[in-house]
Design an enzyme around this catalytic site. Structure first.
Site, PDB file in Angstrom:
ATOM      1  NE  ARG A  17      -3.733   2.421   0.826  1.00  0.00           N
ATOM      2  CZ  ARG A  17      -3.551   3.735   0.760  1.00  0.00           C
ATOM      3  NH1 ARG A  17      -2.407   4.241   0.369  1.00  0.00           N
ATOM      4  NH2 ARG A  17      -4.515   4.556   1.100  1.00  0.00           N
ATOM      5  CD  GLU A  47     -11.131   2.861  -2.757  1.00  0.00           C
ATOM      6  OE1 GLU A  47     -10.970   1.691  -3.146  1.00  0.00           O
ATOM      7  OE2 GLU A  47     -10.422   3.368  -1.872  1.00  0.00           O
ATOM      8  NE  ARG A  75      -3.691  -2.610   2.015  1.00  0.00           N
ATOM      9  CZ  ARG A  75      -4.589  -1.727   1.585  1.00  0.00           C
ATOM     10  NH1 ARG A  75      -5.031  -1.776   0.335  1.00  0.00           N
ATOM     11  NH2 ARG A  75      -5.044  -0.780   2.378  1.00  0.00           N
TER      12      ARG A  75
END
EC number: 3.1.-.-
Length: 178
Positions: free
Chosen positions: A52, A60, A94
């Site tokens: 990330r 998004e 992540r």
């Protein structure tokens, strides 16, 4: 005097080896782009790492500019060897990192190109906010939109919309039985 030289030489050698190991551990090849701020890469030992991008928040995939943001990140790093400056893990486990390709800060580049916001909630480096202000002033990328919505706000609204949609709720079901 000789013992001191041997000690200094030994320490230098140890630090050089550790530095090389650290660089190799933080180098990987990008094999997948999930969206404008998430990628997957493989280390030399074929270990998969979901990354990330730290300091930024990209639209998004189903949000305005989401696909353009994903494509921009892909154009910058897909199938390339990158270096990760790790910052820890996020709540989804992540790896949070600043991604570098040939000394270029990719996270910062995404903001400069108007493909991501500086993530104010988690950003610790003012260069991201400065880059966002520059992109915004020039109307670059998502800043060309009349009303760009930050991904965090967009996600909140999506949760509300999904939690209860009065339009599709069956009228035959009573919410308050008598």
């Amino acid at each position: 005097m000789i013992n001191r030289k041997i000690l200094l030489t030994s320490l230098l050698l140890i630090f050089t080896v550790l530095s090389a190991c650290s660089r190799e551990k933080n180098t990987c090849r990008v094999v997948k782009i999930s969206d404008g701020d998430t990628l997957t890469c493989l280390t030399k030992g074929n270990k998969s790492i979901k990354v990330r991008l730290a300091e930024i928040d990209a639209p998004e995939k189903s949000q305005a500019f989401g696909q353009k943001s994903k494509k921009t990140l892909s154009d910058l790093v897909y199938q390339k060897n990158v270096r990760l400056a790790r910052k820890g893990k996020d709540r989804y486990q992540r790896t949070l990192a600043v991604v570098y390709y040939q000394k270029q800060n990719i996270n910062l580049e995404m903001v400069k190109q108007g493909m991501a916001w500086a993530y104010k909630q988690y950003s610790h480096d003012p260069i991201y906010l400065q880059a966002q202000e520059n992109a915004q002033a020039k109307g670059i990328g998502l800043w060309a939109d009349n009303n760009p919505i930050e991904p965090s706000q967009w996600r909140r609204q999506e949760k509300i919309n999904m939690a209860f949609d009065y339009q599709t709720f069956p009228s035959s079901i009573s919410l308050f039985p008598t």
